[in-house]
Design a protein around this motif. Structure first.
Motif, PDB file in Angstrom:
ATOM      1  N   VAL A  23      77.633  74.243  89.757  1.00 39.39           N
ATOM      2  CA  VAL A  23      78.018  72.957  89.177  1.00 39.39           C
ATOM      3  C   VAL A  23      76.796  72.052  89.012  1.00 39.39           C
ATOM      4  O   VAL A  23      76.650  71.381  87.990  1.00 39.39           O
ATOM      5  N   MET A  24      75.898  72.046  89.977  1.00 37.11           N
ATOM      6  CA  MET A  24      74.709  71.206  89.881  1.00 37.11           C
ATOM      7  C   MET A  24      73.800  71.665  88.745  1.00 37.11           C
ATOM      8  O   MET A  24      73.100  70.853  88.148  1.00 37.11           O
ATOM      9  N   GLU A  25      73.810  72.940  88.431  1.00 35.86           N
ATOM     10  CA  GLU A  25      73.001  73.449  87.322  1.00 35.86           C
ATOM     11  C   GLU A  25      73.585  73.059  85.968  1.00 35.86           C
ATOM     12  O   GLU A  25      72.843  72.773  85.032  1.00 35.86           O
ATOM     13  N   LYS A  26      74.914  73.052  85.858  1.00 38.56           N
ATOM     14  CA  LYS A  26      75.550  72.900  84.547  1.00 38.56           C
ATOM     15  C   LYS A  26      76.322  71.597  84.357  1.00 38.56           C
ATOM     16  O   LYS A  26      76.465  71.115  83.239  1.00 38.56           O
ATOM     17  N   GLU A  27      76.853  71.024  85.437  1.00 39.38           N
ATOM     18  CA  GLU A  27      77.733  69.859  85.312  1.00 39.38           C
ATOM     19  C   GLU A  27      77.441  68.817  86.393  1.00 39.38           C
ATOM     20  O   GLU A  27      78.358  68.269  86.996  1.00 39.38           O
ATOM     21  N   LYS A  28      76.179  68.528  86.596  1.00 38.92           N
ATOM     22  CA  LYS A  28      75.780  67.611  87.667  1.00 38.92           C
ATOM     23  C   LYS A  28      76.473  66.250  87.536  1.00 38.92           C
ATOM     24  O   LYS A  28      76.974  65.706  88.510  1.00 38.92           O
ATOM     25  N   ARG A  29      76.504  65.709  86.328  1.00 34.27           N
ATOM     26  CA  ARG A  29      77.112  64.387  86.117  1.00 34.27           C
ATOM     27  C   ARG A  29      78.592  64.401  86.504  1.00 34.27           C
ATOM     28  O   ARG A  29      79.078  63.469  87.149  1.00 34.27           O
ATOM     29  N   GLU A  30      79.312  65.461  86.149  1.00 37.02           N
ATOM     30  CA  GLU A  30      80.729  65.544  86.477  1.00 37.02           C
ATOM     31  C   GLU A  30      80.956  65.597  87.984  1.00 37.02           C
ATOM     32  O   GLU A  30      81.876  64.983  88.504  1.00 37.02           O
ATOM     33  N   LEU A  31      80.083  66.326  88.678  1.00 37.30           N
ATOM     34  CA  LEU A  31      80.209  66.382  90.141  1.00 37.30           C
ATOM     35  C   LEU A  31      79.968  65.005  90.739  1.00 37.30           C
ATOM     36  O   LEU A  31      80.708  64.573  91.623  1.00 37.30           O
ATOM     37  N   MET A  32      78.982  64.298  90.237  1.00 39.17           N
ATOM     38  CA  MET A  32      78.678  62.978  90.777  1.00 39.17           C
ATOM     39  C   MET A  32      79.822  61.995  90.502  1.00 39.17           C
ATOM     40  O   MET A  32      80.127  61.143  91.346  1.00 39.17           O
ATOM     41  N   ILE A  33      80.481  62.126  89.369  1.00 46.93           N
ATOM     42  CA  ILE A  33      81.660  61.301  89.083  1.00 46.93           C
ATOM     43  C   ILE A  33      82.785  61.661  90.052  1.00 46.93           C
ATOM     44  O   ILE A  33      83.444  60.789  90.610  1.00 46.93           O
ATOM     45  N   LEU A  34      82.984  62.952  90.255  1.00 44.66           N
ATOM     46  CA  LEU A  34      84.036  63.423  91.160  1.00 44.66           C
ATOM     47  C   LEU A  34      83.830  62.884  92.572  1.00 44.66           C
ATOM     48  O   LEU A  34      84.778  62.452  93.224  1.00 44.66           O
ATOM     49  N   THR A  35      82.584  62.851  93.022  1.00 48.87           N
ATOM     50  CA  THR A  35      82.316  62.385  94.391  1.00 48.87           C
ATOM     51  C   THR A  35      82.522  60.881  94.553  1.00 48.87           C
ATOM     52  O   THR A  35      82.602  60.393  95.676  1.00 48.87           O
ATOM     53  N   THR A  36      82.621  60.147  93.451  1.00 47.31           N
ATOM     54  CA  THR A  36      82.944  58.722  93.560  1.00 47.31           C
ATOM     55  C   THR A  36      84.444  58.504  93.663  1.00 47.31           C
ATOM     56  O   THR A  36      84.890  57.419  94.031  1.00 47.31           O
ATOM     57  N   ARG A  37      85.221  59.516  93.340  1.00 50.70           N
ATOM     58  CA  ARG A  37      86.680  59.401  93.348  1.00 50.70           C
ATOM     59  C   ARG A  37      87.347  60.054  94.550  1.00 50.70           C
ATOM     60  O   ARG A  37      88.472  59.714  94.892  1.00 50.70           O
ATOM     61  N   MET A  38      86.678  61.041  95.137  1.00 50.07           N
ATOM     62  CA  MET A  38      87.284  61.768  96.250  1.00 50.07           C
ATOM     63  C   MET A  38      86.204  62.365  97.149  1.00 50.07           C
ATOM     64  O   MET A  38      85.050  62.461  96.760  1.00 50.07           O
TER      65      MET A  38
END
Length: 90
Positions: A23-38
């Motif tokens: 995920v960090m290689e391909k979708e880092k921004r999405e993971l960082m958004i996810l970690t702000t929600r849960m």
């Protein structure tokens, strides 16, 4: 992504170390958004039968809040984890 936006603050999801790496290689921004929600918990892969550890830095960089390590082996990643949290009194 929609599931993350709808997540309750008490929601928690668990990712294996390999999934976080991908995920960090391909979708880092999405993971960082996810970690702000849960809460995101990261755990070592099951094939680490010798209780070795992965580097927690990648998960921390992605905003993951709970990064599990094997405490049986005092290797560099475990010592690094301890040093990082020494600043705030653990």
């Amino acid at each position: 992504r929609k599931a993350a936006m709808d997540a309750k603050p008490t929601a928690c999801s668990s990712f294996g170390e390999e999934r976080v790496r991908r995920v960090m290689e391909k979708e880092k921004r999405e993971l960082m958004i996810l970690t702000t929600r849960m809460l995101i918990r990261v755990y070592p892969k099951g094939s680490r039968i010798n209780s070795s550890n992965y580097s927690p830095q990648l998960a921390w960089n992605g905003g993951c809040q709970v990064v599990a390590l094997n405490f049986q082996t005092p290797d560099f990643p475990l010592r690094y984890n301890e040093a990082r949290f020494e600043e705030n009194g653990k």
